[in-house]
Structures are given as C-alpha cells and as structure tokens.
Scaffold this motif. Sequence first.
Motif, PDB file in Angstrom:
ATOM      1  N   GLY A 168       3.291  -1.494 -10.225  1.00  0.00           N
ATOM      2  CA  GLY A 168       4.627  -1.419 -10.825  1.00  0.00           C
ATOM      3  C   GLY A 168       4.582  -0.991 -12.272  1.00  0.00           C
ATOM      4  O   GLY A 168       5.417  -0.226 -12.742  1.00  0.00           O
ATOM      5  N   LEU A 169       3.582  -1.460 -12.992  1.00  0.00           N
ATOM      6  CA  LEU A 169       3.462  -1.162 -14.416  1.00  0.00           C
ATOM      7  C   LEU A 169       3.255   0.324 -14.661  1.00  0.00           C
ATOM      8  O   LEU A 169       3.829   0.895 -15.589  1.00  0.00           O
ATOM      9  N   GLY A 170       2.426   0.976 -13.838  1.00  0.00           N
ATOM     10  CA  GLY A 170       2.159   2.399 -14.019  1.00  0.00           C
ATOM     11  C   GLY A 170       3.412   3.242 -13.897  1.00  0.00           C
ATOM     12  O   GLY A 170       3.634   4.175 -14.670  1.00  0.00           O
ATOM     13  N   LEU A 171       4.252   2.914 -12.944  1.00  0.00           N
ATOM     14  CA  LEU A 171       5.501   3.647 -12.743  1.00  0.00           C
ATOM     15  C   LEU A 171       6.448   3.424 -13.914  1.00  0.00           C
ATOM     16  O   LEU A 171       7.060   4.371 -14.427  1.00  0.00           O
ATOM     17  N   ILE A 172       6.558   2.198 -14.371  1.00  0.00           N
ATOM     18  CA  ILE A 172       7.447   1.891 -15.496  1.00  0.00           C
ATOM     19  C   ILE A 172       6.974   2.570 -16.769  1.00  0.00           C
ATOM     20  O   ILE A 172       7.769   3.153 -17.517  1.00  0.00           O
ATOM     21  N   LEU A 226       0.824  -1.209   0.000  1.00  0.00           N
ATOM     22  CA  LEU A 226       0.000   0.000   0.000  1.00  0.00           C
ATOM     23  C   LEU A 226       0.860   1.261   0.000  1.00  0.00           C
ATOM     24  O   LEU A 226       0.583   2.208  -0.742  1.00  0.00           O
ATOM     25  N   LEU A 227       1.919   1.283   0.796  1.00  0.00           N
ATOM     26  CA  LEU A 227       2.817   2.440   0.822  1.00  0.00           C
ATOM     27  C   LEU A 227       3.537   2.617  -0.509  1.00  0.00           C
ATOM     28  O   LEU A 227       3.722   3.748  -0.971  1.00  0.00           O
ATOM     29  N   PHE A 228       3.928   1.522  -1.135  1.00  0.00           N
ATOM     30  CA  PHE A 228       4.558   1.611  -2.451  1.00  0.00           C
ATOM     31  C   PHE A 228       3.583   2.147  -3.489  1.00  0.00           C
ATOM     32  O   PHE A 228       3.951   2.971  -4.328  1.00  0.00           O
ATOM     33  N   MET A 229       2.320   1.695  -3.429  1.00  0.00           N
ATOM     34  CA  MET A 229       1.301   2.193  -4.354  1.00  0.00           C
ATOM     35  C   MET A 229       1.109   3.701  -4.187  1.00  0.00           C
ATOM     36  O   MET A 229       1.114   4.451  -5.165  1.00  0.00           O
ATOM     37  N   LEU A 230       0.925   4.122  -2.950  1.00  0.00           N
ATOM     38  CA  LEU A 230       0.717   5.549  -2.686  1.00  0.00           C
ATOM     39  C   LEU A 230       1.947   6.362  -3.060  1.00  0.00           C
ATOM     40  O   LEU A 230       1.830   7.439  -3.658  1.00  0.00           O
ATOM     41  N   GLY A 231       3.116   5.861  -2.723  1.00  0.00           N
ATOM     42  CA  GLY A 231       4.346   6.581  -3.037  1.00  0.00           C
ATOM     43  C   GLY A 231       4.563   6.740  -4.526  1.00  0.00           C
ATOM     44  O   GLY A 231       4.920   7.822  -5.000  1.00  0.00           O
ATOM     45  N   SER A 232       4.325   5.684  -5.293  1.00  0.00           N
ATOM     46  CA  SER A 232       4.526   5.797  -6.741  1.00  0.00           C
ATOM     47  C   SER A 232       3.492   6.723  -7.360  1.00  0.00           C
ATOM     48  O   SER A 232       3.813   7.522  -8.247  1.00  0.00           O
ATOM     49  N   GLY A 233       2.246   6.653  -6.901  1.00  0.00           N
ATOM     50  CA  GLY A 233       1.215   7.554  -7.431  1.00  0.00           C
ATOM     51  C   GLY A 233       1.506   9.007  -7.122  1.00  0.00           C
ATOM     52  O   GLY A 233       1.377   9.882  -7.985  1.00  0.00           O
ATOM     53  N   ILE A 234       1.920   9.285  -5.894  1.00  0.00           N
ATOM     54  CA  ILE A 234       2.229  10.667  -5.504  1.00  0.00           C
ATOM     55  C   ILE A 234       3.466  11.167  -6.240  1.00  0.00           C
ATOM     56  O   ILE A 234       3.498  12.302  -6.715  1.00  0.00           O
ATOM     57  N   TRP A 235       4.490  10.331  -6.369  1.00  0.00           N
ATOM     58  CA  TRP A 235       5.709  10.760  -7.052  1.00  0.00           C
ATOM     59  C   TRP A 235       5.443  11.055  -8.520  1.00  0.00           C
ATOM     60  O   TRP A 235       5.925  12.068  -9.053  1.00  0.00           O
ATOM     61  N   VAL A 236       4.679  10.198  -9.182  1.00  0.00           N
ATOM     62  CA  VAL A 236       4.370  10.412 -10.601  1.00  0.00           C
ATOM     63  C   VAL A 236       3.538  11.682 -10.763  1.00  0.00           C
ATOM     64  O   VAL A 236       3.808  12.495 -11.653  1.00  0.00           O
ATOM     65  N   ALA A 237       2.551  11.880  -9.919  1.00  0.00           N
ATOM     66  CA  ALA A 237       1.735  13.093 -10.009  1.00  0.00           C
ATOM     67  C   ALA A 237       2.588  14.340  -9.752  1.00  0.00           C
ATOM     68  O   ALA A 237       2.457  15.342 -10.467  1.00  0.00           O
ATOM     69  N   TRP A 238       3.467  14.295  -8.772  1.00  0.00           N
ATOM     70  CA  TRP A 238       4.327  15.446  -8.465  1.00  0.00           C
ATOM     71  C   TRP A 238       5.288  15.730  -9.618  1.00  0.00           C
ATOM     72  O   TRP A 238       5.491  16.888  -9.994  1.00  0.00           O
ATOM     73  N   THR A 298       4.886  14.937 -12.773  1.00  0.00           N
ATOM     74  CA  THR A 298       4.103  15.438 -13.903  1.00  0.00           C
ATOM     75  C   THR A 298       3.732  16.894 -13.680  1.00  0.00           C
ATOM     76  O   THR A 298       3.805  17.713 -14.599  1.00  0.00           O
ATOM     77  N   TYR A 299       3.335  17.246 -12.467  1.00  0.00           N
ATOM     78  CA  TYR A 299       2.992  18.633 -12.148  1.00  0.00           C
ATOM     79  C   TYR A 299       4.206  19.544 -12.294  1.00  0.00           C
ATOM     80  O   TYR A 299       4.115  20.644 -12.819  1.00  0.00           O
ATOM     81  N   ARG A 300       5.354  19.057 -11.837  1.00  0.00           N
ATOM     82  CA  ARG A 300       6.589  19.839 -11.897  1.00  0.00           C
ATOM     83  C   ARG A 300       7.030  20.107 -13.330  1.00  0.00           C
ATOM     84  O   ARG A 300       7.658  21.117 -13.621  1.00  0.00           O
ATOM     85  N   SER A 301       6.665  19.202 -14.238  1.00  0.00           N
ATOM     86  CA  SER A 301       7.053  19.398 -15.632  1.00  0.00           C
ATOM     87  C   SER A 301       6.101  20.335 -16.364  1.00  0.00           C
ATOM     88  O   SER A 301       6.272  20.580 -17.557  1.00  0.00           O
ATOM     89  N   GLY A 302       5.094  20.876 -15.672  1.00  0.00           N
ATOM     90  CA  GLY A 302       4.225  21.883 -16.253  1.00  0.00           C
ATOM     91  C   GLY A 302       3.018  21.336 -16.987  1.00  0.00           C
ATOM     92  O   GLY A 302       2.427  22.025 -17.814  1.00  0.00           O
ATOM     93  N   TYR A 311       5.141   5.282 -17.007  1.00  0.00           N
ATOM     94  CA  TYR A 311       5.371   6.728 -16.891  1.00  0.00           C
ATOM     95  C   TYR A 311       6.838   7.072 -17.138  1.00  0.00           C
ATOM     96  O   TYR A 311       7.137   8.034 -17.845  1.00  0.00           O
ATOM     97  N   LEU A 312       7.737   6.314 -16.557  1.00  0.00           N
ATOM     98  CA  LEU A 312       9.163   6.599 -16.750  1.00  0.00           C
ATOM     99  C   LEU A 312       9.554   6.457 -18.222  1.00  0.00           C
ATOM    100  O   LEU A 312      10.401   7.198 -18.710  1.00  0.00           O
ATOM    101  N   PHE A 313       8.940   5.526 -18.931  1.00  0.00           N
ATOM    102  CA  PHE A 313       9.210   5.358 -20.356  1.00  0.00           C
ATOM    103  C   PHE A 313       8.643   6.516 -21.167  1.00  0.00           C
ATOM    104  O   PHE A 313       9.319   7.078 -22.022  1.00  0.00           O
ATOM    105  N   TRP A 314       7.377   6.896 -20.903  1.00  0.00           N
ATOM    106  CA  TRP A 314       6.727   7.948 -21.687  1.00  0.00           C
ATOM    107  C   TRP A 314       7.165   9.351 -21.291  1.00  0.00           C
ATOM    108  O   TRP A 314       6.976  10.296 -22.055  1.00  0.00           O
TER     109      TRP A 314
END
Length: 70
Positions: free
Chosen positions: A53-57, A17-29, A31-35, A59-62
């Motif tokens: 895991g797939l969502g993070l991978i 659960l912490l990994f899920m929340l952490g990856s979602g928050i990091w990806v959203a942050w 994405t927001y930081r990139s404008g 996102y990092l690819f795209w």
Amino acid sequence: MSTDYTYLALFINYAILLFMLGSGIWVAWDTYRSGRPVSEVLAWGLFALVFVGLGLIVYLFWRKKMPPTG
C-alpha cells in the motif's frame, strides 16, 4: 462444530497477491506512459510491488512532483 478457515486464508492471500501485482503493474505502466526511462519504470514498479500500500501512495504523491519528460 469446527470451522475450517483454510479456504478463507487462501482467498485472502490470493487477494493480497493480486493487489500487489496490480499496483506494481499499474505504477510501472503509468510511469512508462509518462515517458520515464526504463530504469525508473522498473524501480517504481518494484517499489510499488514490494511495499504494497505504501508504494502506491508514495508514487501517487511523487507523480505530481516529477517534471514531465519528452
């Protein structure tokens, strides 16, 4: 001698659960930081949150292929 795995199962569930929340928050942050627009921030964040895991991978690819904004 009986071993109770309840605490181990709880620990693993909370870790996932912490990994899920952490990856979602990091990806959203990130994405927001990139404008990106807020709708895209929410979409990427939820995608990374739901597909653990797939969502993070993905996102990092795209992320490298997305044109910069701003």
